[in-house]
Design an enzyme around this catalytic site. Structure first.
Site, PDB file in Angstrom:
ATOM      1  N   SER A  25      38.847  47.703  40.604  1.00 56.94           N
ATOM      2  CA  SER A  25      38.455  46.307  40.494  1.00 56.94           C
ATOM      3  C   SER A  25      37.369  46.101  39.434  1.00 56.94           C
ATOM      4  CB  SER A  25      38.021  45.804  41.876  1.00 56.94           C
ATOM      5  OG  SER A  25      37.903  44.407  41.900  1.00 56.94           O
ATOM      6  N   HIS A  69      43.581  44.457  39.243  1.00 60.53           N
ATOM      7  CA  HIS A  69      44.203  43.324  39.921  1.00 60.53           C
ATOM      8  C   HIS A  69      43.487  42.031  39.540  1.00 60.53           C
ATOM      9  CE1 HIS A  69      40.859  42.815  42.730  1.00 60.53           C
ATOM     10  NE2 HIS A  69      40.856  44.131  42.889  1.00 60.53           N
TER      11      HIS A  69
END
Length: 239
Positions: free
Chosen positions: A118, A141
């Site tokens: 992330s 993501h």
């Protein structure tokens, strides 16, 4: 009187050993010598403006910022190693850390050990050169919001702009193409409950996200090489 003093000293020594065993699992803790390299660990979850529960392993950005300023100002420190094993966390805090690492005048090298997921991705690529362990992973993501979310177009626009900030930083500080990074970010079917991609070791290098596969030895060798190059440039300026 002497016997009592010896008993007190022995008791303190035993107490110190017990503390070390409880905290570190060993009684002899190796002491680092004077080094010209500072190690900055980023582990657990990057904590931002909201304090996380006590059971969470966190890295608080308000602790890292003074360290980075001190690294820049301390003439004895010539290089920085960033060790990452993080699940991600607060986007703005992660970007703040990334920008500070990228703006240091001193050479820096990062190593992704375990995970650099992330918001850990921008932090990993912020250094001058990045490594990833063969078994380490990075999850790419889209930006997500926690808590109350107002379902209006402005919310989507805000998330979209924040996402662009992450994409711009990663593509400007690594060799991954913007289209390739977006493809990894929005891929379907790779993650169980989300869209995105999980890249492991060599895959992160192949897509241009990380510079090389390696661990501590490779990172230290590269950092010493970068330090020597910087010293050479400074000597040329002085001459």
């Amino acid at each position: 009187m002497k016997d009592k003093q010896e008993e007190n000293d022995q008791s303190k020594q035993q107490s110190s050993i017990v503390d070390k065993i409880q905290q570190l699992g060993q009684n002899n803790v190796p002491q680092p010598g004077d080094s010209n390299i500072h190690v900055l660990p980023i582990i657990g979850q990057v904590e931002g403006h909201v304090q996380l529960p006590a059971q969470n392993k966190t890295t608080k950005y308000e602790h890292l910022i003074p360290q980075l300023i001190a690294i820049e100002q301390n003439p004895k420190i010539e290089g920085l190693v960033v060790l990452l094993n993080t699940v991600g966390g607060d986007v703005e805090a992660g970007l703040a850390i990334s920008e500070m690492i990228a703006s240091l005048s001193k050479p820096s090298v990062s190593i992704v050990l375990g995970g650099g997921h992330s918001i850990g991705v921008p932090i990993a690529v912020a250094s001058n050169y990045s490594f990833i362990a063969p078994t380490a992973t990075m999850t790419i993501h889209p930006i997500r919001l926690n808590g109350l979310v107002i379902g209006v177009p402005q919310t989507f626009e805000y998330m979209d702009k924040m996402q662009d900030r992450v994409i711009d930083f990663v593509t400007n500080h690594s060799n991954v193409e913007e289209e390739k990074f977006k493809e990894l970010m929005f891929a379907k079917g790779n993650l169980t409950r989300d869209i995105g991609t999980n890249v492991v070791g060599e895959q992160a290098v192949d897509c241009g996200l990380i510079d090389d596969v390696g661990g501590v030895h490779e990172a230290m060798s590269k950092l010493n090489e970068l330090i020597d190059i910087q010293k050479g440039k400074q000597e040329q300026v002085i001459q």
